[in-house]
Design an enzyme around this catalytic site. Structure first.
Site, PDB file in Angstrom:
ATOM      1  N   ARG A 178       0.883  -1.183   0.000  1.00 41.52           N
ATOM      2  CA  ARG A 178       0.000   0.000   0.000  1.00 41.52           C
ATOM      3  C   ARG A 178       0.906   1.214   0.000  1.00 41.52           C
ATOM      4  NH1 ARG A 178      -5.569   1.190   3.251  1.00 41.52           N
ATOM      5  NH2 ARG A 178      -6.210  -0.205   1.590  1.00 41.52           N
ATOM      6  N   HIS A 233      -6.974   0.438  -6.930  1.00 44.18           N
ATOM      7  CA  HIS A 233      -7.263  -0.424  -5.769  1.00 44.18           C
ATOM      8  C   HIS A 233      -7.865  -1.729  -6.296  1.00 44.18           C
ATOM      9  CE1 HIS A 233      -7.682  -1.498  -1.728  1.00 44.18           C
ATOM     10  NE2 HIS A 233      -8.656  -0.710  -1.320  1.00 44.18           N
ATOM     11  N   GLN A 258      -9.996  -4.312  -4.205  1.00 39.85           N
ATOM     12  CA  GLN A 258     -11.326  -3.781  -3.891  1.00 39.85           C
ATOM     13  C   GLN A 258     -12.283  -4.040  -5.060  1.00 39.85           C
ATOM     14  OE1 GLN A 258     -12.338  -2.053  -0.908  1.00 39.85           O
ATOM     15  NE2 GLN A 258     -14.276  -2.614  -1.844  1.00 39.85           N
ATOM     16  N   CYS A 309     -16.539   1.173  -0.442  1.00 42.02           N
ATOM     17  CA  CYS A 309     -15.400   0.335  -0.047  1.00 42.02           C
ATOM     18  C   CYS A 309     -15.095   0.423   1.444  1.00 42.02           C
ATOM     19  CB  CYS A 309     -14.173   0.723  -0.866  1.00 42.02           C
ATOM     20  SG  CYS A 309     -13.611   2.413  -0.557  1.00 42.02           S
ATOM     21  N   ARG A 362     -13.701  -8.839   0.703  1.00 48.49           N
ATOM     22  CA  ARG A 362     -12.280  -8.540   0.531  1.00 48.49           C
ATOM     23  C   ARG A 362     -11.413  -9.765   0.866  1.00 48.49           C
ATOM     24  NH1 ARG A 362     -10.293  -3.456   0.435  1.00 48.49           N
ATOM     25  NH2 ARG A 362      -8.438  -4.690  -0.014  1.00 48.49           N
ATOM     26  N   ASP A 377     -17.229   6.658  -2.293  1.00 48.27           N
ATOM     27  CA  ASP A 377     -16.067   6.471  -1.422  1.00 48.27           C
ATOM     28  C   ASP A 377     -15.914   7.797  -0.671  1.00 48.27           C
ATOM     29  OD1 ASP A 377     -13.628   5.720  -0.276  1.00 48.27           O
ATOM     30  OD2 ASP A 377     -12.465   5.940  -2.122  1.00 48.27           O
TER      31      ASP A 377
HETATM   32  N1   CP Z   1     -11.545  -0.546   1.564  1.00 50.27           N
HETATM   33  C1   CP Z   1     -10.308  -0.530   2.080  1.00 50.27           C
HETATM   34  O1   CP Z   1      -9.304  -0.694   1.382  1.00 50.27           O
HETATM   35  O2   CP Z   1     -10.245  -0.347   3.425  1.00 50.27           O
HETATM   36  P1   CP Z   1      -8.943  -0.197   4.305  1.00 50.27           P
HETATM   37  O3   CP Z   1      -8.319   1.127   3.957  1.00 50.27           O
HETATM   38  O4   CP Z   1      -9.429  -0.245   5.718  1.00 50.27           O
HETATM   39  O5   CP Z   1      -8.002  -1.310   3.980  1.00 50.27           O
HETATM   40  N1  NVA Z   2      -9.886   6.556  -1.709  1.00 45.26           N
HETATM   41  C1  NVA Z   2      -9.542   6.083  -0.397  1.00 45.26           C
HETATM   42  C2  NVA Z   2      -9.754   4.604  -0.326  1.00 45.26           C
HETATM   43  C3  NVA Z   2      -9.491   3.983   0.998  1.00 45.26           C
HETATM   44  C4  NVA Z   2      -9.750   2.518   1.018  1.00 45.26           C
HETATM   45  C5  NVA Z   2      -8.102   6.454  -0.094  1.00 45.26           C
HETATM   46  O1  NVA Z   2      -7.260   6.375  -0.998  1.00 45.26           O
HETATM   47  O2  NVA Z   2      -7.821   6.836   1.028  1.00 45.26           O
END
Ligand code: CP
Ligand code: NVA
Length: 321
Positions: free
Chosen positions: A108, A135, A138, A274, A301, A232
């Site tokens: 990440r 992502h 997701q 998400c 997930r 989101d």
């Molecule tokens: N939807 C998602 O990726 O959640 P987290 O940021 O909690 O992993």
């Molecule tokens: N768009 C959000 C998604 C988190 C799962 C972010 O990037 O923070």
């Protein structure tokens, strides 16, 4: 060099269907008998999967760690205080070292370029656990959730409406929809337009599948006839300083029953998010209603992570379609 999974753009339509089907298979097996399908039992035995997270996470961390354990492997969580990507050590050196001792890197990151650079150097598959552009795990979970809601694998002709920010979650969702023939309409506020280069990838897939794709600035137009309305957060990780401006700029973009009715959404429309969710982007009476699939989507997930690890680590990117 290994095959990496950085975005839904890396998959053919057939491969995406195969991943969603594998996720569904894993779900049925686990829900039915508390175990993964027999071909996956111990499939990561003796293997370590590095989870390099430079941002916080609930779902992605838990689902991926859990998936590795279900498959008999060892997840090694490396948070931003354990290793600082590109801070104490270059991405190149980090990737060389970690990939020499593990079987997969799930990362990440902030800028998408970071994960592209990691993948370029890594001798093991790199799976994107969220970058500022994509992502993919997701989107697999979302396609599984839509498949379950429809009770059918043929999703062509459905309409997904996005009402919110032009962000990472939207891009892989749009790519997934375009590859499965799902029509997509995305409403974002003026000044928050989609990235044209990424959108072009989805437009190209739509040409192949016959799905329609559009961007608008009016939420009512996007939700017209929609089977699924998706959003989101308006303030993604790393955008915290823009919060006040964004809250102002996104006025009128909250998903409510009133918006869905005014815009003429399908009578049976369902809601996806998400998570994590903030109240400004969706009202409580939608979020906690029977239309809302968000908690099943979150649970999915886990099965998406199992499918991704199966495809890219166990099967080394040879995805049977
Ligand atoms: N939807 C998602 O990726 O959640 P987290 O940021 O909690 O992993
Ligand atoms: N768009 C959000 C998604 C988190 C799962 C972010 O990037 O923070």
């Amino acid at each position: 060099s290994p095959r990496h999974f950085l975005s839904i753009a890396d998959l053919s339509s057939g491969e995406l269907v195969a991943l969603v089907t594998a996720a569904q298979r894993a779900k049925h097996a686990i829900k039915g008998g508390n175990s993964v399908p027999s071909n996956l039992l111990e499939s990561l035995s003796g293997k370590t999967v590095a989870l390099m997270f430079s941002k916080r996470s609930t779902r992605t961390r838990i689902s991926t760690e859990g998936a590795v354990v279900y498959m008999g492997g060892h997840p090694m969580f490396l948070g931003k205080d354990d290793i600082q990507l590109g801070v104490n050590e270059s991405l190149y050196d980090t990737s060389k070292v970690i990939s020499s001792m593990t079987s997969c890197i799930v990362a990440r990151v902030g800028p998408h370029k970071d994960i592209v650079d990691l993948a370029e150097t890594s001798s093991v598959p790199v799976i994107n656990a969220l970058s500022d552009a994509f992502h993919p795990m997701q989107a697999i979970a979302d396609m599984l959730t839509i498949t379950e809601a429809q009770g059918s694998k043929d999703l062509a002709g459905l309409k997904v409406a996005w009402v919110g920010d032009a962000n990472n979650v939207l891009y892989d969702l749009a790519l997934a929809c375009s590859k499965l023939g799902i029509n997509i309409s995305a409403a974002t506020p003026a000044g928050y337009d989609v990235d044209p280069a990424i959108w072009k990838l989805a437009q190209d897939s739509c040409q192949e599948t016959g799905a329609s794709i559009e961007t608008v600035h009016e939420p009512e137009l996007a939700v017209k006839g929609a089977n699924f309305i998706v959003t989101d957060t308006w303030v993604s990780m790393g955008q915290e300083e823009e919060k006040l401006k964004r809250l102002k700029d996104f006025a009128g973009f909250q998903i409510t029953n009133e918006l869905a009715t005014r815009g003429g959404a399908n009578r049976d429309w369902k809601f996806l998010h998400c998570l994590p969710r903030k109240p400004e982007e969706v009202s409580d009476d939608v979020f906690y209603s029977p239309r809302s699939l968000v908690f099943n989507e979150a649970e999915n997930r886990l099965y998406a992570a199992i499918a991704a690890l199966e495809a890219f680590v166990v099967d080394e990117g040879n995805i049977l379609v």
